[in-house]
Design a protein around this motif. Structure first.
Motif, mmCIF file in Angstrom:
data_model
loop_
_atom_site.group_PDB
_atom_site.id
_atom_site.type_symbol
_atom_site.label_atom_id
_atom_site.label_comp_id
_atom_site.label_asym_id
_atom_site.label_seq_id
_atom_site.Cartn_x
_atom_site.Cartn_y
_atom_site.Cartn_z
ATOM 1 N N SER A 143 0.844 -1.181 0.000
ATOM 2 C CA SER A 143 0.000 0.000 0.000
ATOM 3 C C SER A 143 0.888 1.243 0.000
ATOM 4 C CB SER A 143 -0.913 0.004 1.227
ATOM 5 O OG SER A 143 -0.143 0.001 2.421
ATOM 6 N N GLU A 144 0.269 2.396 -0.073
ATOM 7 C CA GLU A 144 1.036 3.633 -0.141
ATOM 8 C C GLU A 144 1.769 3.900 1.173
ATOM 9 O OE1 GLU A 144 -0.765 6.861 -3.115
ATOM 10 O OE2 GLU A 144 -2.040 6.458 -1.383
ATOM 11 N N MET B 276 4.431 9.109 0.487
ATOM 12 C CA MET B 276 3.634 9.363 -0.716
ATOM 13 C C MET B 276 2.366 10.150 -0.367
ATOM 14 S SD MET B 276 4.057 5.575 -2.399
ATOM 15 C CE MET B 276 2.967 5.898 -3.767
#
Length: 504
Positions: free
Chosen positions: A407-408, A412
């Motif tokens: 996942s991010e 980010m």
């Protein structure tokens, strides 16, 4: 000369009002009197000053010594007045020159040997000295935090003898320069916080965190035990932008006031405070006979996380209502009143029912509707109305926990948050969460479909005027994340779904 005048600082909340220390010698039976509304710590300075002067081989006058701390109606506390009182006696007896005394402000507690001990509130007092145009002399231990006020002229000292040597011209005090390492904060510093990439699933909750970080909004997360509510809250500071210079100084001043000193390794790092649910109202908002800041002020420009929200005493929760709206708290006592800033970001978590498993896919809950209603009724409607986003955090299915997909990362997400914040600062010089009612119409412009949807929601969901304005501010943040100048129906629809309890 039988009269000497020096300048020092008191503390009143976050302010540091000027105190004029007047020392007068007169004939009569030897005595030592301090007037000007001194508290016990100040009255005891008579013995500390006497011993420090005698141990420094100075002559203590065998006369009537009167020290006036003006203004007389301002309460004086702590031992920070020891140094100016001692210097006033030396100046009044002619043991040190007096021509430079009015160029400085003096604070410091004296030990019996004449060494200087640290004091509280150095940053606030340094601000005051800077505004008055004087240099500031204080204990060496407080020099690093005082030098955070870059324009101030700060002279640290270790003892009374060192200061006297400076005044007589034998050995000059060296001005303290601001540490160079505090001027830069990079992504690695911010990445010291826990990373969002460690949270499995919960895409909806991560989206809410991003919106909250971008606009400075508050969140209430409702879900069964073990769904990641605390993990998500702990990762919010990692996606918040770095503090501005002004925010960092305000936070450092608050820490200095509360704990006595500020650790410069925490410069520009947002605080994360998580008080236990047994905390009292005084611990939460501040107080005491000498008012001190509480958790909401110590979380300034950072995150205040309240886990197990219904377990907090209701009176403790109700005192949060005013600072959530105004951004400051006023502590009133019989002899004084103190104002502390409290611009914090509230993140709260709770279970959906007493057993915690209402809505769990395992069907574990056996709570009756009355039990659920009583449990949720521990949190008042006015407090809930002031929380911008109220969302469900459901249990994560087993396949999501075992899924190894990435996942991010917080870095980010933080990049998008910083971009949205830049839009807000350029438009209104503030985050969306703190917009005033008269500013909302100016900065939250809707298209026709958005207006129609919001009017429909207002009538169907029976939301309050406060909730209406908070939906607008949420939609403004969602539009900023999408780089949209105008708020459209998609932004309004998403903002409405985050007002979960308005629909219950």
């Amino acid at each position: 000369m039988s009269l000497a005048i020096l300048y020092s600082r008191a503390l009143s909340g976050m302010e540091a009002p000027l105190v004029t220390v007047e020392t007068h010698l007169s004939n009569g039976l030897p005595s030592f009197t301090i007037v000007g509304l001194p508290e016990t710590e100040v009255k005891e300075s008579k013995d500390r000053v006497r011993a420090a002067l005698q141990n420094g081989r100075f002559k203590f006058p065998a006369q009537r010594v009167t020290v006036n701390l003006a203004p007389a109606d301002l309460p004086k506390e702590s031992g920070r007045f020891d140094l100016p009182i001692a210097l006033g006696i030396l100046a009044a007896t002619g043991q040190i020159p007096t021509d430079k005394l009015d160029q400085y402000e003096w604070v410091g507690e004296l030990s019996l040997s004449g060494a200087l001990r640290p004091i509280h509130g150095a940053l606030a007092m340094t601000y005051g000295a800077l505004r008055s145009g004087r240099s500031f002399v204080l204990p060496q231990h407080n020099a690093a935090e005082a030098s955070l006020v870059k324009e101030a002229v700060v002279y640290p000292a270790t003892s009374l003898l060192q200061i006297c040597a400076h005044l007589t011209g034998h050995e000059s005090l060296q001005q303290h320069a601001a540490p160079s390492e505090i001027d830069v904060i990079n992504a690695d510093d911010l990445d010291r916080h826990p990373d969002l990439v460690e949270v499995k699933g919960q895409a909806h909750a991560k989206r809410v965190l991003e919106i909250a970080a971008a606009g400075g909004h508050s969140i209430l997360m409702i879900g069964p035990p073990g769904t990641g509510k605390s993990m998500l809250a702990a990762r919010l500071p990692g996606i918040l932008p770095a503090m501005t210079e002004q925010e960092a100084l305000e936070f450092a001043a608050m820490q200095s006031l509360a704990s006595g000193h500020f650790d410069i390794t925490n410069w520009k790092r947002r605080p994360f405070r998580s008080p236990h649910h047994t905390a009292s109202a005084v611990a939460m908002v501040g107080g005491g006979s000498v008012p001190r800041p509480g958790e909401i002020s110590l979380a300034m420009h950072g995150v205040l996380f309240l886990d197990e929200l219904p377990e907090f005493d209701r009176r403790v929760l109700e005192v949060l209502r005013e600072p959530l709206e105004s951004g400051y708290i006023t502590i009133s006592r019989a002899a004084r009143q103190a104002n502390f800033p409290a611009r914090f970001q509230l993140i709260a978590a709770m279970n959906p029912c007493p057993c915690g498993y209402l809505g769990h896919y395992g069907g574990k809950c056996r709570c009756t509707p009355d039990q659920v209603a009583r449990y949720r009724g521990k949190i008042s409607g006015p407090l809930l109305d002031r929380i911008d986003m109220q969302i469900e955090v459901p249990a994560v299915p087993q396949q999501d926990l075992l899924h190894q997909g990435k996942s991010e990362s917080s870095r980010m997400v933080r990049a998008r948050v910083e971009t949205a914040r830049q839009y807000q600062l350029a438009r209104q010089n503030a985050t969306n969460a703190v917009l005033k009612v008269h500013e909302i119409d100016k900065h939250c412009k809707l298209d026709e479909q958005g207006k129609h949807l919001l009017e429909h929601a207002f009538s169907r969901l029976n939301i309050s005027a406060r909730a209406y304005h908070r939906i607008l501010k949420l939609a403004r943040t969602i539009a900023d994340l999408a780089a949209s100048e105008q708020i459209n129906s998609r932004h309004i629809a998403e903002a409405i779904q985050y007002r979960r309890l308005d629909r219950d």
